[in-house]
Scaffold this active site. Sequence first.
Site, PDB file in Angstrom:
ATOM      1  CG  HIS A 180     107.737  50.675   2.528  1.00 36.77           C
ATOM      2  ND1 HIS A 180     107.097  50.961   3.709  1.00 36.77           N
ATOM      3  CD2 HIS A 180     107.756  49.308   2.422  1.00 36.77           C
ATOM      4  CE1 HIS A 180     106.738  49.831   4.295  1.00 36.77           C
ATOM      5  NE2 HIS A 180     107.129  48.811   3.530  1.00 36.77           N
ATOM      6  CG  ASN A 217     107.225  47.096   6.918  1.00 34.59           C
ATOM      7  OD1 ASN A 217     106.468  48.062   6.745  1.00 34.59           O
ATOM      8  ND2 ASN A 217     107.379  46.153   6.003  1.00 34.59           N
ATOM      9  CB  CYS A 255     104.024  48.595   2.195  1.00 38.08           C
ATOM     10  SG  CYS A 255     104.102  47.283   3.409  1.00 38.08           S
TER      11      CYS A 255
END
Length: 322
Positions: A249, A279, A113
């Site tokens: 994020h 996500n 990520c």
Amino acid sequence: MTYSRIAGIGSYLPKNVVSNKDLEKTMDTSDEWIRERTGIKRRHIAADDEYTSTIGLEAARRAMQDAGVGPEDIDLIIVGTCTPDKVFPSTACIVQRQLGVNGGGAMDVNAACSGFIYGLDIANRFIKTGGAKTALVIGAETLSRITNWEDRGTAVLFGDGAGCVVLQASEEPGILATHIHANGEYEELLHVRSGISVAYDKTQAGEAFIEMNGNAVFKRAVATFDNIARETLADLDGELGDIDWFVPHQANMRIIKAAAKKLGMPMERVIATVDEHANTSGASIPLALDQAIREGRIKRGDTLMFAAFGAGFTWGSAMLKY
Ligand code: ACO
């Protein structure tokens, strides 16, 4: 002094939208549970003939158009991804070919990520030291390909998408500071068990799925967002008030809210798109950034703070003038 500045931005989301209600039909979950625990309402899922390179390419084309640059201008391509098309060549090379770019370096960066922030950090260093003048930094993921659709604990969390920034050398301030970090100690809390070289079990051929200890990851993510943002501010002798927009994020709304609270950042100055995108790992920051710019919230001259956290664990941040 040479800075690297965001000259253009673009993003792309696959057309296929899967809502929480759609997931209710295929697994033991509910729209209410997903919204309450994560803030996610829907996610985009790549079609069978869409790959990480396909969606990364579209984001790159849009970013190049936004910046007014052509293939002849690009001398570095970095793709932050943990879901590359193939083992090799890199997704960056596949995108390079499709764009008609030639000659400059092209590479994938796998920091899960944090992939986009890692890519930004690397491209920034290239530009500042004269190694490149115009770089594409792409975050692109097809996480649906490593999602176990029978595991409700993870399947509801992820989506596919891509975002790209064109970074260009400039005398005007752009990126002010970047930091990247990793600690491999927590590998098992968030990982894909099977890969190319490790634990490849023939009975599970083709089954490489995300596995996660959600509670442990949650706690680590909140603490890390706070630390990384403060580290970057301290580096610049800056204060929270200097930041117009915090673009974290997009893992989970509860993580974003908890991190913002710890940091003392009001939610009005935090960009959150996890409800629409879920996500998307390395793609989440450029996707959120592009949406906020298109909606007119983030404007030229604003000071931005990016912060990411992901499997590894990896984490990183960037502070910049847009
Ligand atoms: N629908 C309904 N119930 C579910 C679902 C679901 N999709 N998933 C789990 N449950 C159940 C569990 O089985 C459990 O039931 P039980 O009490 O009968 O055993 C119950 O819900 C509670 O489970 P927990 O895992 O304790 O739920 P929690 O409140 O921790 O929420 C979540 C889980 C959302 C995954 C949370 O831990 C989280 O957000 N973690 C962060 C992880 C993350 O975002 N990772 C992304 C990758 S890392 C990154 O990008 C930063």
